[in-house]
Structures are given as C-alpha cells and as structure tokens.
Write a protein that holds these residues in place. Structure first.
Motif, PDB file in Angstrom:
ATOM      1  N   CYS A 172      46.393  26.891  30.235  1.00  0.00           N
ATOM      2  CA  CYS A 172      44.979  26.705  30.574  1.00  0.00           C
ATOM      3  C   CYS A 172      44.623  25.235  30.326  1.00  0.00           C
ATOM      4  O   CYS A 172      44.803  24.733  29.216  1.00  0.00           O
ATOM      5  CB  CYS A 172      44.102  27.609  29.702  1.00  0.00           C
TER       6      CYS A 172
ATOM      7  N   GLY B 166      40.884  29.352  37.726  1.00  0.00           N
ATOM      8  CA  GLY B 166      41.717  30.453  38.222  1.00  0.00           C
ATOM      9  C   GLY B 166      43.210  30.274  37.983  1.00  0.00           C
ATOM     10  O   GLY B 166      44.012  31.120  38.384  1.00  0.00           O
ATOM     11  N   LEU B 167      43.599  29.178  37.331  1.00  0.00           N
ATOM     12  CA  LEU B 167      45.028  28.937  37.100  1.00  0.00           C
ATOM     13  C   LEU B 167      45.666  30.058  36.281  1.00  0.00           C
ATOM     14  O   LEU B 167      46.781  30.499  36.564  1.00  0.00           O
ATOM     15  CB  LEU B 167      45.223  27.585  36.398  1.00  0.00           C
TER      16      LEU B 167
ATOM     17  N   PRO C 168      37.632  34.631  33.919  1.00  0.00           N
ATOM     18  CA  PRO C 168      38.811  35.514  33.953  1.00  0.00           C
ATOM     19  C   PRO C 168      38.562  36.770  33.128  1.00  0.00           C
ATOM     20  O   PRO C 168      37.958  36.696  32.058  1.00  0.00           O
ATOM     21  CB  PRO C 168      39.900  34.664  33.293  1.00  0.00           C
TER      22      PRO C 168
ATOM     23  N   ALA D  90      41.189  27.328  26.853  1.00  0.00           N
ATOM     24  CA  ALA D  90      40.056  28.247  26.675  1.00  0.00           C
ATOM     25  C   ALA D  90      40.500  29.674  26.365  1.00  0.00           C
ATOM     26  O   ALA D  90      39.662  30.543  26.175  1.00  0.00           O
ATOM     27  CB  ALA D  90      39.199  28.240  27.939  1.00  0.00           C
TER      28      ALA D  90
HETATM   29  S1  SF4 Z   1      40.592  30.252  31.255  1.00  0.00           S
HETATM   30 FE1  SF4 Z   1      41.486  28.244  31.659  1.00  0.00          FE
HETATM   31  S2  SF4 Z   1      42.955  28.562  33.318  1.00  0.00           S
HETATM   32 FE2  SF4 Z   1      41.620  30.373  33.256  1.00  0.00          FE
HETATM   33  S3  SF4 Z   1      39.987  29.933  34.723  1.00  0.00           S
HETATM   34 FE3  SF4 Z   1      39.258  29.242  32.711  1.00  0.00          FE
HETATM   35  S4  SF4 Z   1      39.844  27.073  32.591  1.00  0.00           S
HETATM   36 FE4  SF4 Z   1      41.018  27.960  34.278  1.00  0.00          FE
END
Ligand code: SF4
Ligand SMILES: Cc1cc2nc3c(=O)[nH]c(=O)nc-3n(C[C@H](O)[C@H](O)[C@H](O)COP(=O)(O)O)c2cc1C
Ligand code: SF4
Length: 259
Positions: free
Chosen positions: A232, A199-200, A216, A236
């Motif tokens: 991220c 969720g970052l 996301p 990703a």
């Molecule tokens: S895309 Fe990256 S930052 Fe976003 S929820 Fe997935 S691992 Fe976390």
C-alpha cells in the motif's frame, strides 16, 4: 539429467520468492535452458508439457504453505514421469511442506528432481526487522538459489520425505481452522485518513479478498500473504495491533501484470 525448458510456477507475497525464482531463472538461462515464468495465483488449470521440467516456488506459511498454493499442487494433472523441482523461501523453519508436496506429486506420476528451502527475511514478525540483517540474509539466500539451480542441472539435487512427521505438520497449513484463527488474530484494518482509494491492494490480493467500495473492504478469505500491507503506497493497511513496520523485497509492479 538434461533438459532444455522449464515451466516455473511461483507465488510470492512480498517478493522473497520472486527474487529466488529470478536468480534460479538467470542461472538456468546462463546454461542454455529456456525458463518460462507463470504466476500460481493466475494459472488456473494448467496443461503439462511432457518435454518441459516443472518448477514450483512459494513461501512457507504456518509450517506449510498457503491454501491456494496447496490447491494448485493438488490440482496438477497426472503425468508419466514429468520431472519436477520445488523451492520454498522461509524466515526460519518449516516441517510440513517438502515431504507432503513430494508425496502428492509422486502419486500423480511426477519424477521429483529436487526440493530446497531457502532462508530469506521474515515478512511476518516485523517488530525485530533489521534492514542490514535482512540484506545479508537475502544475499546468502540468493547464493543458495544459484547453487540449487546448478545442483538441479548437474543432477546433485534431491527431494526427500520424512513420512508421518511431515504429514502431521502439514495439517497446520492444510487445515481451515488455522486460517480462520489467523484471520481473527490478525484482522486487517484500513486507516481511512491515509487511504487514497487507489485500488492497488485489491489488484494485488491473490485470493480476491479485497473489494473496492468507497474504501477497500475485506471479505473473509485472507491468507495473510502480506501483499496489501507491504505494498500500500500510503501504508494504510495494518494487521491487528501492528507496530507499523513494513517489509518488501521487490516493487508492487513486479508482482502483478498491470498496476
Ligand atoms: S489501502 Fe492503500 S493500496 Fe488500498 S486503496 Fe487505500 S491507498 Fe490504495
Ligand atoms: C502468514 C505467514 C506465515 C509464515 N509462516 C512461516 C513459518 O511457518 N516458518 C517460517 O520459517 N517462515 C514463515 N513465514 C515467513 C515467510 O515464509 C518468509 O518471509 C518468506 O520468504 C516470504 O516470501 P515472499 O516474500 O515470497 O512472500 C510466514 C510468513 C507469513 C506471512
Ligand atoms: S487481503 Fe491482503 S494479506 Fe490478505 S490475502 Fe489479500 S493481499 Fe494478502
């Protein structure tokens, strides 16, 4: 001009602007000026303190800046002579922000103290990303930031405007079409085999374009500030047919309150 306090509003996508802001803050504070930092993306409507100088800092995007930064500048309250300075960071060139920002602020009654554009590593076209060159560029940029802060303090800074041309160039980043086209060209994608659903990215997004479902999900508001892509932890997120090269100048924690 003498002053004791600065309210410094900034946005930084990948950290270049934040480094410049921190360097300027350090320089001002060493000379006894109190500096309060505020994030543009969190600021909402702001109240102007007539005893404070207003500082603005942001990255150049599409020869101007991001729509929400323009919105912030345009929404600033009218004043009677409050002093303001701006600084932007950029990879190479911008023709549509210094002059138009000056006009908006002057029309609102501000006293433009100075504007400077500081070259820092390009955070967008990363295929030719060279870490050694980036470090050199960053070091030079921070020296310029220090000098700029000193110039503001000693009255040597200026904020000029080239009419017509800069207003025309500013239309690129002020126009909605530019961002629509960019969103199409650089459509964000998630590699679900890499995403750990932390969720970052959603917390980092300055325009609330990312909604956390199972993974996301992107809405249609992205301004390609590069934050989610850069920070991220699993790399990703990609824009278009990315070459999987990443750039950031600070840690994610430096850009948001809680991670
Ligand atoms: S895309 Fe990256 S930052 Fe976003 S929820 Fe997935 S691992 Fe976390
Ligand atoms: C979408 C986008 C558009 C950009 N447009 C320009 C530009 O028109 N001119 C330029 O010199 N740099 C441009 N850049 C590079 C950034 O301005 C530069 O790397 C800046 O220092 C990034 O600051 P930040 O790390 O604080 O986000 C662009 C970057 C992005 C992500
Ligand atoms: S979705 Fe990513 S690149 Fe787009 S505005 Fe949000 S953080 Fe920036």
């Amino acid at each position: 001009m003498t002053f004791n306090k600065i309210k410094f509003y900034y946005f930084s996508g990948t950290g270049n602007t934040l480094l410049v802001v921190n360097k300027m803050k350090e320089t001002f504070e060493a000379k006894g000026v109190v500096v309060e930092l505020h994030r543009i993306e969190k600021a909402g409507s702001i109240e102007i303190d007539p005893d404070c100088v207003l500082g603005l800092a942001f990255p150049v995007a599409c020869q101007g800046t991001y729509p929400f930064v323009w919105d912030f500048i345009e929404a600033l309250p009218e004043t009677h002579g409050v002093s303001v300075f701006m600084v932007d960071t950029l990879g190479a060139f911008s023709g549509g922000v210094v002059g138009p920002a000056r006009k908006i602020l002057k029309d609102k009654g501000y006293n433009p103290l100075g504007a400077r554009e500081i070259s820092m590593p390009d955070n967008f076209f990363l295929s030719k990303n060279d870490p050694t060159r980036n470090e050199t560029k960053k070091a030079l940029g921070l020296k310029k930031a220090e000098k700029y802060a000193m110039d503001i303090l000693t009255g040597k800074s200026s904020w000029k405007r080239i009419p017509v041309i800069s207003d025309l160039v500013s239309r690129i980043s002020l126009g909605k079409t530019t961002w629509k086209v960019l969103r199409k060209l650089f459509k964000l994608k998630i590699d679900t085999t890499k995403c750990i659903k932390c969720g970052l990215c959603a917390k980092l997004c300055p325009v609330q374009n990312i909604e956390m479902k199972e993974y996301p999900q992107f809405q249609d508001k992205c301004v390609i500030c590069m934050r989610c892509i850069s920070f991220c932890p699993k790399h990703a997120i990609f824009k278009g047919k990315d070459n999987h090269v990443f750039y950031s100048a600070v840690a994610a924690e430096d850009l948001i309150e809680e991670v």
